[in-house]
Scaffold this motif. Structure first.
Motif, PDB file in Angstrom:
ATOM      1  N   THR A 126       0.843  -1.190   0.000  1.00  0.00           N
ATOM      2  CA  THR A 126       0.000   0.000   0.000  1.00  0.00           C
ATOM      3  C   THR A 126       0.881   1.245   0.000  1.00  0.00           C
ATOM      4  O   THR A 126       1.794   1.351   0.821  1.00  0.00           O
ATOM      5  CB  THR A 126      -0.913   0.033   1.243  1.00  0.00           C
ATOM      6  OG1 THR A 126      -1.797  -1.090   1.211  1.00  0.00           O
ATOM      7  CG2 THR A 126      -1.732   1.310   1.281  1.00  0.00           C
ATOM      8  N   LEU A 127       0.599   2.156  -0.928  1.00  0.00           N
ATOM      9  CA  LEU A 127       1.269   3.453  -0.943  1.00  0.00           C
ATOM     10  C   LEU A 127       0.266   4.529  -0.550  1.00  0.00           C
ATOM     11  O   LEU A 127      -0.846   4.570  -1.088  1.00  0.00           O
ATOM     12  CB  LEU A 127       1.813   3.774  -2.341  1.00  0.00           C
ATOM     13  CG  LEU A 127       2.834   2.821  -2.969  1.00  0.00           C
ATOM     14  CD1 LEU A 127       3.319   3.389  -4.302  1.00  0.00           C
ATOM     15  CD2 LEU A 127       4.006   2.582  -2.039  1.00  0.00           C
ATOM     16  N   TYR A 154       0.152   8.720  -0.121  1.00  0.00           N
ATOM     17  CA  TYR A 154       0.942   9.931  -0.347  1.00  0.00           C
ATOM     18  C   TYR A 154       0.091  11.039  -0.969  1.00  0.00           C
ATOM     19  O   TYR A 154      -0.927  10.764  -1.606  1.00  0.00           O
ATOM     20  CB  TYR A 154       2.136   9.633  -1.263  1.00  0.00           C
ATOM     21  CG  TYR A 154       1.777   9.109  -2.641  1.00  0.00           C
ATOM     22  CD1 TYR A 154       1.640   9.965  -3.724  1.00  0.00           C
ATOM     23  CD2 TYR A 154       1.573   7.748  -2.858  1.00  0.00           C
ATOM     24  CE1 TYR A 154       1.317   9.494  -4.991  1.00  0.00           C
ATOM     25  CE2 TYR A 154       1.253   7.258  -4.116  1.00  0.00           C
ATOM     26  CZ  TYR A 154       1.130   8.133  -5.177  1.00  0.00           C
ATOM     27  OH  TYR A 154       0.796   7.659  -6.436  1.00  0.00           O
ATOM     28  N   PHE A 214       5.141  12.017  -7.209  1.00  0.00           N
ATOM     29  CA  PHE A 214       5.355  11.580  -5.840  1.00  0.00           C
ATOM     30  C   PHE A 214       6.054  12.688  -5.040  1.00  0.00           C
ATOM     31  O   PHE A 214       6.838  13.455  -5.609  1.00  0.00           O
ATOM     32  CB  PHE A 214       6.273  10.353  -5.799  1.00  0.00           C
ATOM     33  CG  PHE A 214       5.786   9.157  -6.555  1.00  0.00           C
ATOM     34  CD1 PHE A 214       4.647   8.475  -6.167  1.00  0.00           C
ATOM     35  CD2 PHE A 214       6.492   8.685  -7.663  1.00  0.00           C
ATOM     36  CE1 PHE A 214       4.213   7.347  -6.856  1.00  0.00           C
ATOM     37  CE2 PHE A 214       6.074   7.563  -8.353  1.00  0.00           C
ATOM     38  CZ  PHE A 214       4.928   6.901  -7.950  1.00  0.00           C
ATOM     39  N   MET A 264      -1.130  -4.383  -5.286  1.00  0.00           N
ATOM     40  CA  MET A 264      -0.820  -3.040  -4.796  1.00  0.00           C
ATOM     41  C   MET A 264      -2.088  -2.209  -4.734  1.00  0.00           C
ATOM     42  O   MET A 264      -2.980  -2.349  -5.578  1.00  0.00           O
ATOM     43  CB  MET A 264       0.209  -2.366  -5.702  1.00  0.00           C
ATOM     44  CG  MET A 264       0.468  -0.902  -5.370  1.00  0.00           C
ATOM     45  SD  MET A 264       1.784  -0.158  -6.382  1.00  0.00           S
ATOM     46  CE  MET A 264       3.217  -0.790  -5.499  1.00  0.00           C
ATOM     47  N   GLN A 265      -2.143  -1.344  -3.725  1.00  0.00           N
ATOM     48  CA  GLN A 265      -3.193  -0.335  -3.678  1.00  0.00           C
ATOM     49  C   GLN A 265      -2.523   0.999  -3.349  1.00  0.00           C
ATOM     50  O   GLN A 265      -1.545   1.050  -2.604  1.00  0.00           O
ATOM     51  CB  GLN A 265      -4.281  -0.681  -2.661  1.00  0.00           C
ATOM     52  CG  GLN A 265      -3.796  -0.836  -1.236  1.00  0.00           C
ATOM     53  CD  GLN A 265      -4.928  -1.173  -0.271  1.00  0.00           C
ATOM     54  OE1 GLN A 265      -6.037  -1.503  -0.658  1.00  0.00           O
ATOM     55  NE2 GLN A 265      -4.649  -1.085   1.021  1.00  0.00           N
ATOM     56  N   GLN A 266      -3.051   2.056  -3.954  1.00  0.00           N
ATOM     57  CA  GLN A 266      -2.520   3.385  -3.707  1.00  0.00           C
ATOM     58  C   GLN A 266      -3.649   4.312  -3.284  1.00  0.00           C
ATOM     59  O   GLN A 266      -4.708   4.336  -3.912  1.00  0.00           O
ATOM     60  CB  GLN A 266      -1.847   3.945  -4.960  1.00  0.00           C
ATOM     61  CG  GLN A 266      -0.625   3.166  -5.419  1.00  0.00           C
ATOM     62  CD  GLN A 266       0.162   3.907  -6.495  1.00  0.00           C
ATOM     63  OE1 GLN A 266       0.170   5.143  -6.536  1.00  0.00           O
ATOM     64  NE2 GLN A 266       0.813   3.164  -7.368  1.00  0.00           N
ATOM     65  N   ILE A 277      -4.150   8.260  -2.835  1.00  0.00           N
ATOM     66  CA  ILE A 277      -3.467   9.483  -3.238  1.00  0.00           C
ATOM     67  C   ILE A 277      -4.367  10.687  -2.974  1.00  0.00           C
ATOM     68  O   ILE A 277      -5.514  10.723  -3.445  1.00  0.00           O
ATOM     69  CB  ILE A 277      -3.114   9.431  -4.739  1.00  0.00           C
ATOM     70  CG1 ILE A 277      -2.386   8.122  -5.084  1.00  0.00           C
ATOM     71  CG2 ILE A 277      -2.268  10.637  -5.143  1.00  0.00           C
ATOM     72  CD1 ILE A 277      -2.339   7.826  -6.571  1.00  0.00           C
ATOM     73  N   ILE A 299       1.262   4.974 -11.737  1.00  0.00           N
ATOM     74  CA  ILE A 299       0.626   3.749 -11.262  1.00  0.00           C
ATOM     75  C   ILE A 299       0.959   2.566 -12.180  1.00  0.00           C
ATOM     76  O   ILE A 299       1.833   1.758 -11.882  1.00  0.00           O
ATOM     77  CB  ILE A 299      -0.891   3.960 -11.122  1.00  0.00           C
ATOM     78  CG1 ILE A 299      -1.140   5.109 -10.116  1.00  0.00           C
ATOM     79  CG2 ILE A 299      -1.591   2.697 -10.651  1.00  0.00           C
ATOM     80  CD1 ILE A 299      -2.503   5.708 -10.149  1.00  0.00           C
ATOM     81  N   HIS A 312      -6.168   1.862  -7.248  1.00  0.00           N
ATOM     82  CA  HIS A 312      -5.767   3.182  -6.766  1.00  0.00           C
ATOM     83  C   HIS A 312      -6.996   4.050  -6.567  1.00  0.00           C
ATOM     84  O   HIS A 312      -7.973   3.944  -7.303  1.00  0.00           O
ATOM     85  CB  HIS A 312      -4.766   3.848  -7.715  1.00  0.00           C
ATOM     86  CG  HIS A 312      -5.359   4.290  -9.015  1.00  0.00           C
ATOM     87  ND1 HIS A 312      -5.581   3.439 -10.068  1.00  0.00           N
ATOM     88  CD2 HIS A 312      -5.778   5.518  -9.431  1.00  0.00           C
ATOM     89  CE1 HIS A 312      -6.098   4.101 -11.079  1.00  0.00           C
ATOM     90  NE2 HIS A 312      -6.236   5.362 -10.725  1.00  0.00           N
TER      91      HIS A 312
END
Length: 206
Positions: free
Chosen positions: A80-81, A83, A90, A124-126, A128, A151, A165
């Motif tokens: 997981t990101l 930000y 980024f 992955m999950q983001q 934002i 992504i 995302h």
């Protein structure tokens, strides 16, 4: 199963990004998942990729602190990101983290003159946050550009193709109900992704 959360916001006390982080952690813990958080500002991560380090990577020489981060990524089932979007990219500390961690020989290799991703089998999950309006970004084509670059483009290259995302806009003017709705979405999305990963692992065992 392991969940790695990479957090990149300088305010790890009262920011909305911090609230998102707390929900992702809570959802993970409720599932009984081993969860590791890398708060890049808190650990004072050095984002500068030096020429010496870049050369050494070609010889498969990796600094101990970078090897540690790579091991966390290698062991993670869900990454997981979290930000804020700054200047269409980024935060510098996260960009530098990715520059240093996603090195040749770890995240990708060259085979017959072609780059091949090495981080397969991960989800992955983001999450934002964006100060601007999402509809405005959509109309200008920025949303698609962000997906192509930050992504899919980056992580597909490294072999990660299963990516969710969420973009949260107008972040500085949200009312309390909208904030709570977003936090609920973060928690539900994290739970769904972890549940799907667990089911997939059970299928492989059977």
């Amino acid at each position: 199963m392991k969940h790695l959360i990479i957090f990149a916001h300088p305010n790890n006390q009262t920011s909305f990004n911090q609230a998102i982080l707390e929900q992702a952690i809570k959802a993970s813990q409720e599932q009984g998942i081993e969860t590791q958080v890398r708060d890049l500002y808190a650990i004072d991560f050095n984002p500068i990729l030096s020429w010496e380090e870049l050369q050494a990577a070609q010889q498969k020489i990796t600094p101990a602190e970078i090897r540690y981060e790579q091991e966390l990524i290698d062991q993670a089932d869900l990454i997981t990101l979290i930000y804020p979007l700054w200047w269409m990219g980024f935060p510098a500390i996260l960009k530098g983290y990715l520059d240093r961690i996603l090195s040749h020989g770890f995240a990708y290799k060259t085979e017959n003159g072609v780059s091949v991703g090495l981080l397969h089998g991960k989800k992955m999950q983001q999450f934002i946050t964006i100060g601007n309006n999402l509809q405005k970004y959509e109309d200008l084509g920025f949303i698609q550009s962000l997906q192509n670059c930050l992504i899919d483009g980056l992580f597909n290259y490294c072999g990660i193709t299963d990516i969710d995302h969420c973009l949260f806009g107008d972040i500085h003017i949200l009312d309390e109900q909208t904030r709570q709705n977003i936090l609920q979405e973060v928690r539900e999305k994290t739970t769904q992704n972890l549940t799907a990963l667990f089911a997939l692992q059970q299928e492989k065992i059977e």
